[in-house]
Write an enzyme that holds these catalytic residues in place. Sequence first.
Site, PDB file in Angstrom:
ATOM      1  N   LYS A  95       0.866  -1.178   0.000  1.00  0.00           N
ATOM      2  CA  LYS A  95       0.000   0.000   0.000  1.00  0.00           C
ATOM      3  C   LYS A  95       0.903   1.229   0.000  1.00  0.00           C
ATOM      4  O   LYS A  95       1.541   1.548   1.002  1.00  0.00           O
ATOM      5  CB  LYS A  95      -0.915   0.051   1.216  1.00  0.00           C
ATOM      6  CG  LYS A  95      -2.008   1.127   1.055  1.00  0.00           C
ATOM      7  CD  LYS A  95      -2.528   1.654   2.367  1.00  0.00           C
ATOM      8  CE  LYS A  95      -1.703   2.736   2.969  1.00  0.00           C
ATOM      9  NZ  LYS A  95      -1.678   4.014   2.193  1.00  0.00           N
ATOM     10  N   GLU A 147       9.978   0.078  11.324  1.00  0.00           N
ATOM     11  CA  GLU A 147      10.974   1.138  11.505  1.00  0.00           C
ATOM     12  C   GLU A 147      10.183   2.418  11.674  1.00  0.00           C
ATOM     13  O   GLU A 147       9.536   2.894  10.751  1.00  0.00           O
ATOM     14  CB  GLU A 147      11.923   1.200  10.303  1.00  0.00           C
ATOM     15  CG  GLU A 147      13.191   2.002  10.582  1.00  0.00           C
ATOM     16  CD  GLU A 147      13.115   3.399  10.017  1.00  0.00           C
ATOM     17  OE1 GLU A 147      12.848   4.344  10.816  1.00  0.00           O
ATOM     18  OE2 GLU A 147      13.300   3.562   8.808  1.00  0.00           O
ATOM     19  N   CYS A 180      13.757  10.066   9.335  1.00  0.00           N
ATOM     20  CA  CYS A 180      13.587   9.493  10.662  1.00  0.00           C
ATOM     21  C   CYS A 180      14.862   9.557  11.490  1.00  0.00           C
ATOM     22  O   CYS A 180      14.804   9.801  12.697  1.00  0.00           O
ATOM     23  CB  CYS A 180      13.106   8.051  10.542  1.00  0.00           C
ATOM     24  SG  CYS A 180      14.181   6.995   9.544  1.00  0.00           S
ATOM     25  N   GLU A 235       9.519  14.521  17.968  1.00  0.00           N
ATOM     26  CA  GLU A 235      10.149  14.466  16.649  1.00  0.00           C
ATOM     27  C   GLU A 235       9.554  15.576  15.788  1.00  0.00           C
ATOM     28  O   GLU A 235       8.390  15.512  15.393  1.00  0.00           O
ATOM     29  CB  GLU A 235       9.907  13.099  16.000  1.00  0.00           C
ATOM     30  CG  GLU A 235      10.584  12.935  14.665  1.00  0.00           C
ATOM     31  CD  GLU A 235      10.315  11.580  14.029  1.00  0.00           C
ATOM     32  OE1 GLU A 235      11.205  11.084  13.314  1.00  0.00           O
ATOM     33  OE2 GLU A 235       9.229  11.018  14.259  1.00  0.00           O
TER      34      GLU A 235
END
Length: 503
Positions: A181, A255, A290, A391
Site C-alpha cells: 500500500k 521502523e 527518521c 520528533e
Amino acid sequence: MRPASFETRVAGVLVAGREVVRPLIRVENPASRDETVGYVACGTRDDVDAALTAAELAFPLWAGLTPKERAVALLRAADVLEPLSEEFAATLTLEVGKVHAESFGDAEGAHRLLRVFAGFADEVAAADHGAPLPSSGSAQVHVRHVPKGPVAVIPPWNTPIYLAFMAVAPALMAGNPVVVKPPEIAPIAVTRALGVLAEQLPPGVVSIVNGLGPDAGAALTGHPGIRKVLFTGSTATGTTVMRSAAANITDVGMELGGNDAAIVLEDATIDEEMIAQLLAGCFGLSGQICYNVKRIYVHASRLDEFVGRFSEGLERIVVGDPRDPLTVIGPLATPEARERARELLEDARSRGARILEGGRMLAPETWEHGNFVRPALAVGGDPHAALVMEEQFAPIIPVIPFATVEEAVTEANATHYGLAGSVWSADEARAWEVARRLEAGTVFVNIHRVGASPAEAPFGGFKRSGIGRNHGVDSIFACMEQQSVVRFEDAGVVPGLDRWRAG
C-alpha cells in the site's frame, strides 16, 4: 509533467478509476500547492481481498523456485528499472518536494536493492537446506528457514521507493509474494516502480493497492491472509498497525520515528567538516528523515563557538522550489507540517530559547503557495520544550548546553524513541565509550546522516522506534519461519512408548 492516470494496481491488473466509482487521491506539489502532480484511485477492501487471493495463488510457485531462480528474476527486473531512475526521480521531486540528488538516490533504490538482496541467494539456499544441531541420543535435528507467505509492505512518503524496496526485495528473496500500500502523500512514483517490478514477475507475486490508511491500509494489515507486515512510518501509526495485525497474530517488522540526539563533547573539533556533516545530518530532506539529527547537546564551554559556526553554515542553505538547481532544501510535505513547525518554534521561543533563523529564500514571493520553512536553531531555553522532546520533522534544531557527560547522556536517553544517536569528539576512544551508553539502535561517532549507515549494518530502533532490523541477509530471514526437522536413527529408543506397545 503529464498527470498520472487515474488508476490503482490490484493483483497485477490495472483498474481504471474512471470506470469504477471510487474516490480519488489528489497528489499536490508541496512547493506549489495549486499544482496537481496526479491522482490515484482509492482501493477498497475488495481490492485487498483480490490482491491476497492472487498472492495466495502465486505463493506455491514463487516459494517453490530455488533462491537462485528468484535472484535471477529480481536481477532481470533491476535491469528494466535502472533506466527509469530519472523518470522516477522527477516525479518524486514533485510529490515529496525533494531536490534532485535526494530524489535520484531514492529512485535508484529500486534497482540497487533488488541487486543487493539477490546477492544473498547462496545464504538463503543454505538456510533452506537446514543446519544440523548437536543433539543427544539418536535424534538428528536440522533447522531450516522457509517462506512465511504473503507479506504486506507499507512504505513512508519521505523515501517511498527506496524504503518500499528495502522491504519488498528481502520479502521476495525469501520466497514470499508481497502486497504494497503506497503512501497517500506520495504514491505515484513508487506505484510506477512497483508496477514495473510486478510486470517482470509471475502474476500475483507483487500487487499494489493504493488508498487511505484507515481503509486500504487497515484492510491489508488486518487481513487473515497476511503473514507479516513490514511498516515504515510514524510511531503513532505503527501502534495502529500493530493493533490491526494482532487480531490474526501477524508478525510485524517496524521502523518508526526517532528523536536522535547528537552530543558534542568539550574536546570536539568544531571545523568546517564537522559543520558540513551536521548540516547534512540535520537538514537533509528539510529535516524530514527518521534518523536525522533532531537535538544537539553541546558542552557549555563550546556553546558560543558551536552556535557561531553552525549559524554561518545555515546561511549557505537556499530554500526554494526543488526543481531549481540553486535550491539546497525544498518545502515540507504538507501544510500541516509547516504549521506544526511554526508552532514548535514559537513555543520554544516562549520558553526562553534564542531563535536564529538562517538560509536564503529563493523566490520568496511564491512561498505562501508552498510549504516552505526557513532553517533555524533554537538555542537554550527549556530543555524539555516540545521541540526538544518530540520528533519535529522540520528544519528546526534545538541546541542545548550541558555541563557533564552524565547530564548529556541522561538527557539524550530521556525519550520514548531510540533510533540513532551520535557523539562528536577529537578522542574517538572516548567518544565510543560515551556512544555505547546511548539507548539507540545505531550509534555514530563524528558522523550522523543519511548514507552513514552501511548496507551491511543492521538498522532499526530501540523502544518506540521500531521492532526488528533492516539491511543484510538477516532481513531476508526475518521474512521466513524457522522449521525444525527431527528424525531418529531408531525411533524405538524414545521414552514413553512402552504402554503403547502390544503385549
